[in-house]
Write a protein that holds these residues in place. Sequence first.
Motif, mmCIF file in Angstrom:
data_model
loop_
_atom_site.group_PDB
_atom_site.id
_atom_site.type_symbol
_atom_site.label_atom_id
_atom_site.label_comp_id
_atom_site.label_asym_id
_atom_site.label_seq_id
_atom_site.Cartn_x
_atom_site.Cartn_y
_atom_site.Cartn_z
ATOM 1 N N SER A 23 0.827 -1.204 0.000
ATOM 2 C CA SER A 23 0.000 0.000 0.000
ATOM 3 C C SER A 23 0.864 1.258 0.000
ATOM 4 C CB SER A 23 -0.969 -0.014 1.182
ATOM 5 O OG SER A 23 -0.283 -0.106 2.416
ATOM 6 N N LEU A 24 1.862 1.325 0.885
ATOM 7 C CA LEU A 24 2.698 2.519 0.952
ATOM 8 C C LEU A 24 3.548 2.676 -0.299
ATOM 9 C CD1 LEU A 24 3.849 2.417 4.697
ATOM 10 C CD2 LEU A 24 1.997 3.744 3.671
ATOM 11 N N GLU A 25 4.030 1.562 -0.836
ATOM 12 C CA GLU A 25 4.856 1.623 -2.045
ATOM 13 C C GLU A 25 4.077 2.159 -3.247
ATOM 14 O OE1 GLU A 25 8.356 1.104 -1.612
ATOM 15 O OE2 GLU A 25 8.402 -0.908 -2.552
ATOM 16 N N SER A 26 2.760 1.988 -3.232
ATOM 17 C CA SER A 26 1.963 2.485 -4.350
ATOM 18 C C SER A 26 1.672 3.976 -4.221
ATOM 19 C CB SER A 26 0.654 1.695 -4.462
ATOM 20 O OG SER A 26 -0.185 1.936 -3.351
ATOM 21 N N LEU A 27 2.029 4.585 -3.076
ATOM 22 C CA LEU A 27 1.846 6.030 -2.890
ATOM 23 C C LEU A 27 3.068 6.818 -3.360
ATOM 24 C CD1 LEU A 27 0.115 6.158 0.610
ATOM 25 C CD2 LEU A 27 -0.936 6.619 -1.605
ATOM 26 N N TRP A 28 4.277 6.391 -2.942
ATOM 27 C CA TRP A 28 5.486 7.114 -3.388
ATOM 28 C C TRP A 28 5.957 6.535 -4.720
ATOM 29 C CZ3 TRP A 28 6.373 5.531 2.061
ATOM 30 C CH2 TRP A 28 6.824 4.217 2.192
ATOM 31 N N ASN A 29 5.055 6.560 -5.680
ATOM 32 C CA ASN A 29 5.225 5.811 -6.913
ATOM 33 C C ASN A 29 4.879 6.689 -8.117
ATOM 34 O OD1 ASN A 29 4.763 3.736 -9.037
ATOM 35 N ND2 ASN A 29 4.948 2.315 -7.327
ATOM 36 N N ARG A 30 5.713 6.652 -9.138
ATOM 37 C CA ARG A 30 5.473 7.462 -10.336
ATOM 38 C C ARG A 30 4.206 7.031 -11.076
ATOM 39 N NH1 ARG A 30 9.845 10.578 -10.829
ATOM 40 N NH2 ARG A 30 11.833 9.817 -9.972
ATOM 41 N N ASN A 31 3.713 5.837 -10.797
ATOM 42 C CA ASN A 31 2.518 5.338 -11.468
ATOM 43 C C ASN A 31 1.253 5.514 -10.641
ATOM 44 O OD1 ASN A 31 4.122 4.226 -13.677
ATOM 45 N ND2 ASN A 31 4.797 2.698 -12.192
ATOM 46 N N ALA A 32 1.346 6.212 -9.522
ATOM 47 C CA ALA A 32 0.187 6.386 -8.646
ATOM 48 C C ALA A 32 -0.919 7.159 -9.347
ATOM 49 C CB ALA A 32 0.602 7.114 -7.371
ATOM 50 N N ASN A 33 -2.151 6.830 -9.013
ATOM 51 C CA ASN A 33 -3.306 7.566 -9.531
ATOM 52 C C ASN A 33 -4.363 7.637 -8.432
ATOM 53 O OD1 ASN A 33 -5.352 5.291 -9.905
ATOM 54 N ND2 ASN A 33 -3.626 4.502 -11.113
ATOM 55 N N PRO A 42 9.839 3.284 7.454
ATOM 56 C CA PRO A 42 9.962 4.586 8.123
ATOM 57 C C PRO A 42 11.063 5.461 7.529
ATOM 58 C CG PRO A 42 9.669 2.844 9.739
ATOM 59 C CD PRO A 42 9.904 2.170 8.422
ATOM 60 N N MET A 43 12.187 4.857 7.195
ATOM 61 C CA MET A 43 13.275 5.599 6.559
ATOM 62 C C MET A 43 12.804 6.219 5.249
ATOM 63 S SD MET A 43 16.887 4.060 5.069
ATOM 64 C CE MET A 43 16.063 3.175 3.731
ATOM 65 N N ILE A 44 12.069 5.453 4.453
ATOM 66 C CA ILE A 44 11.600 5.950 3.159
ATOM 67 C C ILE A 44 10.583 7.068 3.351
ATOM 68 C CG2 ILE A 44 10.432 5.313 1.018
ATOM 69 C CD1 ILE A 44 11.648 2.462 1.458
ATOM 70 N N ILE A 45 9.700 6.916 4.337
ATOM 71 C CA ILE A 45 8.741 7.988 4.608
ATOM 72 C C ILE A 45 9.468 9.296 4.894
ATOM 73 C CG2 ILE A 45 7.033 8.827 6.277
ATOM 74 C CD1 ILE A 45 6.031 5.946 6.525
ATOM 75 N N ARG A 46 10.528 9.254 5.691
ATOM 76 C CA ARG A 46 11.299 10.468 5.988
ATOM 77 C C ARG A 46 11.903 11.067 4.716
ATOM 78 N NH1 ARG A 46 12.853 7.401 10.806
ATOM 79 N NH2 ARG A 46 11.925 8.446 12.614
ATOM 80 N N SER A 47 12.286 10.182 3.799
ATOM 81 C CA SER A 47 12.968 10.668 2.592
ATOM 82 C C SER A 47 12.033 11.355 1.616
ATOM 83 C CB SER A 47 13.691 9.505 1.896
ATOM 84 O OG SER A 47 12.798 8.723 1.112
ATOM 85 N N VAL A 48 10.710 11.110 1.719
ATOM 86 C CA VAL A 48 9.767 11.728 0.780
ATOM 87 C C VAL A 48 9.054 12.927 1.398
ATOM 88 C CG1 VAL A 48 9.430 9.627 -0.567
ATOM 89 C CG2 VAL A 48 7.915 10.098 1.372
ATOM 90 N N ALA A 49 9.508 13.385 2.554
ATOM 91 C CA ALA A 49 8.909 14.573 3.171
ATOM 92 C C ALA A 49 8.954 15.745 2.194
ATOM 93 C CB ALA A 49 9.661 14.922 4.453
ATOM 94 N N GLY A 50 7.834 16.407 2.035
ATOM 95 C CA GLY A 50 7.774 17.564 1.158
ATOM 96 C C GLY A 50 7.534 17.252 -0.301
ATOM 97 N N GLN A 51 7.332 15.972 -0.652
ATOM 98 C CA GLN A 51 7.098 15.627 -2.056
ATOM 99 C C GLN A 51 5.758 16.137 -2.559
ATOM 100 O OE1 GLN A 51 8.723 14.097 -4.559
ATOM 101 N NE2 GLN A 51 10.636 13.709 -3.468
ATOM 102 N N GLY A 77 1.580 16.174 -3.428
ATOM 103 C CA GLY A 77 0.777 15.348 -4.311
ATOM 104 C C GLY A 77 0.156 14.142 -3.636
ATOM 105 N N ILE A 78 -0.061 13.091 -4.424
ATOM 106 C CA ILE A 78 -0.720 11.885 -3.940
ATOM 107 C C ILE A 78 0.018 11.285 -2.755
ATOM 108 C CG2 ILE A 78 -1.075 9.445 -4.539
ATOM 109 C CD1 ILE A 78 -2.172 10.351 -7.212
ATOM 110 N N CYS A 79 1.342 11.279 -2.798
ATOM 111 C CA CYS A 79 2.128 10.676 -1.722
ATOM 112 C C CYS A 79 1.862 11.378 -0.395
ATOM 113 C CB CYS A 79 3.613 10.721 -2.070
ATOM 114 S SG CYS A 79 4.679 10.030 -0.795
ATOM 115 N N GLU A 80 2.016 12.679 -0.368
ATOM 116 C CA GLU A 80 1.826 13.406 0.892
ATOM 117 C C GLU A 80 0.382 13.331 1.366
ATOM 118 O OE1 GLU A 80 2.341 17.959 2.572
ATOM 119 O OE2 GLU A 80 3.718 17.227 1.027
ATOM 120 N N GLU A 81 -0.561 13.469 0.450
ATOM 121 C CA GLU A 81 -1.967 13.379 0.814
ATOM 122 C C GLU A 81 -2.294 12.006 1.390
ATOM 123 O OE1 GLU A 81 -4.125 14.246 -2.705
ATOM 124 O OE2 GLU A 81 -3.382 16.300 -2.871
#
Length: 374
Positions: free
Chosen positions: A194-204, A281-290, A292-296
Amino acid sequence: MWSYRNPVDVQFGHGSFSKLGSLLNGRPYVLVTYGEPYFRSLAAALEKSAGKPLLVVEDIAPNPDIALLEGQVARFAALAATPVIVALGGGSVIDSAKVFAAARGDFAAMDAFLKKRAGAETLSPWPLIAVPTTAGTGSEVTCWGTVWDNAAGSKYSLAHPGLYPEVALVDPDLMAGKPRELTIQTGLDALSHSLESLWNRNANPVSAAHAVAAARGVLSTLPALAGDLRNPQLRERMARAATLAGFAFSNTKTAIAHSLSYPITLKHGVPHGIACSFSLPMIIRSVAGQGGICEEGLRSIFGTDAAGAAERLETTLDKLGVSTDFRAYGIDDAEWRALIDTAFEGERGQNFIGSREELVAVAGLEGGGRKAVA
Protein backbone atom coordinates in the motif's frame (compact mmCIF):
# COMPACT_ATOMS: atom_id res chain seq x y z
CA MET A 1 -4.21 12.13 -17.22
CA TRP A 2 -4.45 8.77 -15.49
CA SER A 3 -6.08 5.36 -15.90
CA TYR A 4 -6.87 2.41 -13.68
CA ARG A 5 -7.71 -1.15 -14.69
CA ASN A 6 -8.16 -4.41 -12.83
CA PRO A 7 -10.20 -7.21 -14.45
CA VAL A 8 -10.24 -9.70 -11.53
CA ASP A 9 -13.63 -10.85 -10.22
CA VAL A 10 -13.28 -10.86 -6.42
CA GLN A 11 -15.49 -13.17 -4.37
CA PHE A 12 -14.93 -12.28 -0.71
CA GLY A 13 -16.30 -13.56 2.58
CA HIS A 14 -16.39 -16.23 5.24
CA GLY A 15 -17.20 -19.62 3.70
CA SER A 16 -16.66 -18.45 0.13
CA PHE A 17 -14.30 -21.39 -0.52
CA SER A 18 -17.45 -23.48 -0.96
CA LYS A 19 -18.10 -21.57 -4.21
CA LEU A 20 -14.98 -22.91 -5.90
CA GLY A 21 -16.63 -25.98 -7.40
CA SER A 22 -19.38 -23.92 -9.04
CA LEU A 23 -16.81 -21.41 -10.34
CA LEU A 24 -15.00 -24.24 -12.10
CA ASN A 25 -18.36 -25.28 -13.56
CA GLY A 26 -17.23 -28.68 -14.76
CA ARG A 27 -14.01 -27.49 -16.36
CA PRO A 28 -10.88 -29.66 -15.97
CA TYR A 29 -8.46 -28.19 -13.48
CA VAL A 30 -5.00 -28.53 -12.00
CA LEU A 31 -4.61 -27.88 -8.29
CA VAL A 32 -1.49 -26.05 -7.07
CA THR A 33 -1.22 -26.14 -3.30
CA TYR A 34 0.85 -27.35 -0.34
CA GLY A 35 1.27 -30.97 0.68
CA GLU A 36 0.27 -30.40 4.31
CA PRO A 37 -2.72 -32.19 5.89
CA TYR A 38 -4.82 -29.03 6.13
CA PHE A 39 -4.46 -28.31 2.41
CA ARG A 40 -5.10 -31.93 1.52
CA SER A 41 -8.37 -31.70 3.42
CA LEU A 42 -9.31 -28.65 1.37
CA ALA A 43 -8.32 -30.51 -1.78
CA ALA A 44 -10.58 -33.40 -0.78
CA ALA A 45 -13.50 -31.01 -0.23
CA LEU A 46 -12.89 -29.45 -3.64
CA GLU A 47 -12.79 -32.85 -5.32
CA LYS A 48 -16.24 -33.66 -3.96
CA SER A 49 -17.74 -30.61 -5.67
CA ALA A 50 -15.55 -30.29 -8.77
CA GLY A 51 -14.31 -33.79 -9.50
CA LYS A 52 -10.77 -35.10 -9.51
CA PRO A 53 -8.08 -32.70 -10.75
CA LEU A 54 -6.00 -33.57 -13.81
CA LEU A 55 -2.88 -32.99 -11.74
CA VAL A 56 -1.93 -31.86 -8.24
CA VAL A 57 1.30 -29.93 -7.66
CA GLU A 58 1.93 -29.72 -3.94
CA ASP A 59 5.72 -29.52 -3.59
CA ILE A 60 5.70 -25.70 -3.50
CA ALA A 61 8.67 -24.06 -1.79
CA PRO A 62 8.82 -20.59 -0.24
CA ASN A 63 10.17 -18.04 -2.74
CA PRO A 64 9.77 -20.43 -5.70
CA ASP A 65 13.11 -21.07 -7.37
CA ILE A 66 13.51 -21.37 -11.11
CA ALA A 67 15.21 -24.78 -10.88
CA LEU A 68 12.27 -26.30 -8.99
CA LEU A 69 9.75 -24.61 -11.28
CA GLU A 70 11.35 -26.07 -14.40
CA GLY A 71 10.84 -29.60 -13.14
CA GLN A 72 7.29 -28.86 -12.06
CA VAL A 73 6.38 -27.35 -15.43
CA ALA A 74 7.49 -30.57 -17.13
CA ARG A 75 4.64 -32.43 -15.39
CA PHE A 76 2.10 -30.40 -17.38
CA ALA A 77 3.37 -31.48 -20.79
CA ALA A 78 1.31 -34.68 -20.88
CA LEU A 79 -2.05 -33.07 -20.02
CA ALA A 80 -4.71 -34.06 -22.53
CA ALA A 81 -7.01 -31.11 -21.82
CA THR A 82 -6.64 -27.38 -21.31
CA PRO A 83 -7.02 -26.83 -17.57
CA VAL A 84 -7.95 -24.05 -15.23
CA ILE A 85 -5.09 -23.59 -12.78
CA VAL A 86 -6.41 -23.38 -9.20
CA ALA A 87 -3.91 -21.81 -6.80
CA LEU A 88 -4.81 -22.67 -3.22
CA GLY A 89 -2.26 -21.27 -0.77
CA GLY A 90 -0.04 -18.31 -0.02
CA GLY A 91 1.97 -16.06 -2.27
CA SER A 92 4.45 -18.75 -3.29
CA VAL A 93 1.62 -21.00 -4.45
CA ILE A 94 -0.02 -18.23 -6.48
CA ASP A 95 3.31 -17.14 -7.99
CA SER A 96 4.11 -20.76 -8.93
CA ALA A 97 0.65 -21.20 -10.43
CA LYS A 98 1.24 -18.14 -12.62
CA VAL A 99 4.44 -19.70 -13.92
CA PHE A 100 2.55 -22.91 -14.74
CA ALA A 101 -0.28 -20.99 -16.43
CA ALA A 102 2.20 -18.98 -18.51
CA ALA A 103 4.37 -21.95 -19.47
CA ARG A 104 1.53 -24.30 -20.50
CA GLY A 105 3.98 -27.18 -20.18
CA ASP A 106 6.74 -25.40 -22.14
CA PHE A 107 9.28 -24.01 -19.67
CA ALA A 108 11.60 -22.71 -22.40
CA ALA A 109 8.91 -20.40 -23.80
CA MET A 110 8.09 -19.02 -20.36
CA ASP A 111 11.79 -18.62 -19.52
CA ALA A 112 12.43 -16.69 -22.73
CA PHE A 113 9.65 -14.27 -21.88
CA LEU A 114 10.68 -14.02 -18.22
CA LYS A 115 14.23 -13.04 -19.21
CA LYS A 116 13.02 -10.66 -21.92
CA ARG A 117 14.22 -12.72 -24.87
CA ALA A 118 10.65 -12.92 -26.20
CA GLY A 119 7.58 -10.70 -26.20
CA ALA A 120 4.18 -11.02 -24.53
CA GLU A 121 2.64 -12.28 -27.77
CA THR A 122 4.57 -15.55 -27.38
CA LEU A 123 2.51 -16.55 -24.33
CA SER A 124 -1.20 -17.28 -23.99
CA PRO A 125 -1.66 -18.26 -20.34
CA TRP A 126 -4.19 -20.78 -19.14
CA PRO A 127 -7.02 -19.38 -16.97
CA LEU A 128 -6.29 -19.08 -13.26
CA ILE A 129 -8.39 -18.99 -10.09
CA ALA A 130 -6.54 -17.75 -7.01
CA VAL A 131 -7.58 -18.75 -3.49
CA PRO A 132 -5.21 -17.05 -1.04
CA THR A 133 -4.75 -18.58 2.41
CA THR A 134 -2.66 -15.73 3.80
CA ALA A 135 -3.40 -11.99 3.95
CA GLY A 136 -0.51 -10.17 2.38
CA THR A 137 0.71 -11.04 -1.08
CA GLY A 138 -2.06 -9.42 -3.10
CA SER A 139 -1.05 -11.73 -5.96
CA GLU A 140 -4.65 -12.85 -6.31
CA VAL A 141 -5.48 -9.51 -8.00
CA THR A 142 -2.26 -8.80 -9.95
CA CYS A 143 -0.87 -10.03 -13.27
CA TRP A 144 2.65 -10.78 -12.06
CA GLY A 145 4.55 -13.17 -9.87
CA THR A 146 8.02 -13.36 -8.40
CA VAL A 147 10.52 -15.99 -9.57
CA TRP A 148 13.81 -16.50 -7.73
CA ASP A 149 17.12 -17.86 -9.02
CA ASN A 150 19.09 -18.58 -5.88
CA ALA A 151 22.02 -20.12 -7.74
CA ALA A 152 22.56 -16.89 -9.68
CA GLY A 153 21.53 -14.60 -6.83
CA SER A 154 18.78 -13.10 -8.99
CA LYS A 155 15.07 -12.36 -8.86
CA TYR A 156 12.69 -12.00 -11.81
CA SER A 157 9.18 -10.62 -12.17
CA LEU A 158 6.83 -12.58 -14.41
CA ALA A 159 4.39 -9.96 -15.70
CA HIS A 160 1.78 -10.64 -18.39
CA PRO A 161 -1.76 -9.27 -18.82
CA GLY A 162 -3.02 -12.82 -19.29
CA LEU A 163 -1.96 -13.69 -15.74
CA TYR A 164 -4.66 -11.73 -13.96
CA PRO A 165 -6.71 -14.46 -12.26
CA GLU A 166 -10.22 -14.71 -13.63
CA VAL A 167 -11.44 -14.99 -10.02
CA ALA A 168 -9.90 -14.21 -6.66
CA LEU A 169 -11.75 -16.24 -4.03
CA VAL A 170 -10.86 -14.63 -0.69
CA ASP A 171 -12.14 -16.61 2.29
CA PRO A 172 -10.87 -15.33 5.67
CA ASP A 173 -11.74 -18.70 7.21
CA LEU A 174 -8.81 -20.23 5.31
CA MET A 175 -6.46 -17.83 7.14
CA ALA A 176 -7.59 -18.68 10.67
CA GLY A 177 -4.93 -20.12 12.92
CA LYS A 178 -1.95 -19.12 10.79
CA PRO A 179 1.16 -18.73 13.00
CA ARG A 180 1.96 -15.36 14.52
CA GLU A 181 5.23 -14.85 12.61
CA LEU A 182 3.64 -15.67 9.26
CA THR A 183 0.67 -13.44 10.05
CA ILE A 184 2.99 -10.52 10.83
CA GLN A 185 5.21 -11.10 7.81
CA THR A 186 2.35 -11.31 5.33
CA GLY A 187 0.52 -8.40 6.96
CA LEU A 188 3.59 -6.19 6.67
CA ASP A 189 3.95 -7.21 3.03
CA ALA A 190 0.44 -5.84 2.48
CA LEU A 191 1.39 -2.63 4.30
CA SER A 192 4.44 -2.27 2.09
CA HIS A 193 2.33 -2.79 -1.03
CA SER A 194 0.00 0.00 0.00
CA LEU A 195 2.70 2.52 0.95
CA GLU A 196 4.86 1.62 -2.04
CA SER A 197 1.96 2.49 -4.35
CA LEU A 198 1.85 6.03 -2.89
CA TRP A 199 5.49 7.11 -3.39
CA ASN A 200 5.22 5.81 -6.91
CA ARG A 201 5.47 7.46 -10.34
CA ASN A 202 2.52 5.34 -11.47
CA ALA A 203 0.19 6.39 -8.65
CA ASN A 204 -3.31 7.57 -9.53
CA PRO A 205 -6.37 8.59 -7.51
CA VAL A 206 -7.96 5.12 -7.59
CA SER A 207 -4.79 3.27 -6.60
CA ALA A 208 -4.24 5.86 -3.85
CA ALA A 209 -7.75 5.38 -2.46
CA HIS A 210 -7.13 1.62 -2.26
CA ALA A 211 -3.71 2.23 -0.70
CA VAL A 212 -5.00 4.50 2.04
CA ALA A 213 -7.82 2.13 2.96
CA ALA A 214 -5.44 -0.84 2.93
CA ALA A 215 -2.74 0.79 5.05
CA ARG A 216 -5.24 2.04 7.61
CA GLY A 217 -6.73 -1.44 7.75
CA VAL A 218 -3.38 -3.11 8.34
CA LEU A 219 -2.24 -0.62 10.98
CA SER A 220 -5.51 -0.85 12.92
CA THR A 221 -5.76 -4.63 12.68
CA LEU A 222 -2.38 -6.35 12.58
CA PRO A 223 -1.18 -5.53 16.14
CA ALA A 224 -4.48 -6.80 17.55
CA LEU A 225 -4.49 -9.88 15.31
CA ALA A 226 -0.93 -10.76 16.35
CA GLY A 227 -2.29 -11.22 19.87
CA ASP A 228 -5.59 -12.88 18.89
CA LEU A 229 -4.81 -15.16 15.96
CA ARG A 230 -8.14 -16.98 15.84
CA ASN A 231 -10.34 -13.89 15.86
CA PRO A 232 -12.53 -14.21 12.73
CA GLN A 233 -13.38 -10.50 12.56
CA LEU A 234 -9.71 -9.51 12.67
CA ARG A 235 -8.86 -12.12 10.04
CA GLU A 236 -11.59 -10.71 7.81
CA ARG A 237 -10.28 -7.15 8.24
CA MET A 238 -6.74 -8.24 7.39
CA ALA A 239 -7.90 -10.19 4.35
CA ARG A 240 -9.81 -7.15 3.11
CA ALA A 241 -6.83 -4.84 3.69
CA ALA A 242 -4.46 -7.18 1.84
CA THR A 243 -6.81 -7.42 -1.15
CA LEU A 244 -7.19 -3.63 -1.27
CA ALA A 245 -3.40 -3.31 -1.15
CA GLY A 246 -3.30 -5.69 -4.10
CA PHE A 247 -5.69 -3.45 -6.01
CA ALA A 248 -3.42 -0.49 -5.23
CA PHE A 249 -0.14 -1.91 -6.46
CA SER A 250 -1.73 -3.93 -9.27
CA ASN A 251 -1.60 -0.66 -11.23
CA THR A 252 1.57 0.93 -9.86
CA LYS A 253 3.87 -2.01 -9.09
CA THR A 254 6.08 -1.66 -6.03
CA ALA A 255 8.96 0.76 -5.53
CA ILE A 256 12.16 1.30 -3.58
CA ALA A 257 11.41 -0.77 -0.44
CA HIS A 258 10.84 -3.87 -2.56
CA SER A 259 13.88 -3.13 -4.68
CA LEU A 260 15.93 -3.00 -1.48
CA SER A 261 14.34 -6.16 -0.13
CA TYR A 262 15.17 -8.73 -2.80
CA PRO A 263 18.95 -8.96 -2.20
CA ILE A 264 18.34 -8.88 1.55
CA THR A 265 16.15 -11.97 1.23
CA LEU A 266 18.57 -13.67 -1.16
CA LYS A 267 21.75 -12.98 0.81
CA HIS A 268 20.61 -12.74 4.41
CA GLY A 269 17.54 -14.99 4.38
CA VAL A 270 15.25 -12.29 5.79
CA PRO A 271 11.60 -13.23 5.13
CA HIS A 272 10.13 -11.12 2.34
CA GLY A 273 7.49 -9.38 4.45
CA ILE A 274 10.14 -8.18 6.91
CA ALA A 275 12.74 -7.37 4.26
CA CYS A 276 10.34 -5.08 2.39
CA SER A 277 8.88 -3.34 5.46
CA PHE A 278 11.65 -2.55 7.95
CA SER A 279 12.89 0.30 5.71
CA LEU A 280 9.46 1.96 5.38
CA PRO A 281 9.96 4.59 8.12
CA MET A 282 13.28 5.60 6.56
CA ILE A 283 11.60 5.95 3.16
CA ILE A 284 8.74 7.99 4.61
CA ARG A 285 11.30 10.47 5.99
CA SER A 286 12.97 10.67 2.59
CA VAL A 287 9.77 11.73 0.78
CA ALA A 288 8.91 14.57 3.17
CA GLY A 289 7.77 17.56 1.16
CA GLN A 290 7.10 15.63 -2.06
CA GLY A 291 3.47 16.73 -2.05
CA GLY A 292 0.78 15.35 -4.31
CA ILE A 293 -0.72 11.88 -3.94
CA CYS A 294 2.13 10.68 -1.72
CA GLU A 295 1.83 13.41 0.89
CA GLU A 296 -1.97 13.38 0.81
CA GLY A 297 -2.03 9.62 1.22
CA LEU A 298 0.46 9.51 4.08
CA ARG A 299 -1.40 12.25 5.93
CA SER A 300 -4.70 10.39 5.45
CA ILE A 301 -3.15 7.22 6.86
CA PHE A 302 -1.15 8.63 9.77
CA GLY A 303 -2.86 11.97 10.42
CA THR A 304 0.46 13.79 10.58
CA ASP A 305 3.46 14.91 8.55
CA ALA A 306 6.20 12.60 7.30
CA ALA A 307 8.28 12.86 10.47
CA GLY A 308 5.30 11.97 12.64
CA ALA A 309 4.23 9.20 10.25
CA ALA A 310 7.69 7.62 10.40
CA GLU A 311 7.68 7.71 14.20
CA ARG A 312 4.23 6.16 14.42
CA LEU A 313 5.16 3.40 12.03
CA GLU A 314 8.38 2.70 13.96
CA THR A 315 6.31 2.32 17.13
CA THR A 316 3.99 -0.15 15.42
CA LEU A 317 6.86 -2.19 13.99
CA ASP A 318 8.58 -2.26 17.37
CA LYS A 319 5.41 -3.63 18.99
CA LEU A 320 5.40 -6.37 16.37
CA GLY A 321 9.03 -7.24 17.12
CA VAL A 322 10.40 -5.84 13.85
CA SER A 323 13.57 -3.76 14.04
CA THR A 324 13.94 -0.82 11.67
CA ASP A 325 17.74 -0.84 12.05
CA PHE A 326 19.34 -2.48 9.02
CA ARG A 327 22.18 -3.73 11.24
CA ALA A 328 19.73 -6.08 12.95
CA TYR A 329 19.65 -8.11 9.73
CA GLY A 330 23.41 -8.58 9.40
CA ILE A 331 23.90 -5.61 7.07
CA ASP A 332 26.76 -3.21 7.76
CA ASP A 333 26.96 0.45 6.74
CA ALA A 334 28.90 -0.19 3.55
CA GLU A 335 26.51 -2.87 2.34
CA TRP A 336 23.47 -0.73 3.20
CA ARG A 337 24.86 2.12 1.11
CA ALA A 338 25.56 -0.27 -1.75
CA LEU A 339 22.05 -1.73 -1.50
CA ILE A 340 20.50 1.74 -1.68
CA ASP A 341 22.60 2.62 -4.72
CA THR A 342 21.72 -0.62 -6.49
CA ALA A 343 18.02 -0.37 -5.59
CA PHE A 344 17.62 2.74 -7.73
CA GLU A 345 18.85 0.91 -10.82
CA GLY A 346 16.01 -1.62 -11.07
CA GLU A 347 12.48 -1.07 -12.34
CA ARG A 348 11.05 -0.90 -8.81
CA GLY A 349 13.63 1.66 -7.79
CA GLN A 350 12.82 3.75 -10.84
CA ASN A 351 9.16 3.78 -9.81
CA PHE A 352 10.15 5.71 -6.66
CA ILE A 353 9.41 9.45 -6.68
CA GLY A 354 12.14 10.22 -4.15
CA SER A 355 15.87 10.74 -4.65
CA ARG A 356 18.94 8.70 -3.87
CA GLU A 357 20.46 11.68 -2.04
CA GLU A 358 17.52 12.11 0.34
CA LEU A 359 17.34 8.39 1.06
CA VAL A 360 21.07 8.21 1.80
CA ALA A 361 20.77 11.29 4.03
CA VAL A 362 17.97 9.91 6.21
CA ALA A 363 19.80 6.58 6.40
CA GLY A 364 22.68 8.44 8.06
CA LEU A 365 25.21 7.36 5.46
CA GLU A 366 25.97 10.64 3.70
CA GLY A 367 29.62 11.53 4.01
CA GLY A 368 30.30 8.31 5.88
CA GLY A 369 28.36 9.44 8.93
CA ARG A 370 26.07 7.24 10.98
CA LYS A 371 22.58 8.05 12.11
CA ALA A 372 20.33 5.69 13.97
CA VAL A 373 17.45 4.46 11.84
CA ALA A 374 15.61 3.78 15.11
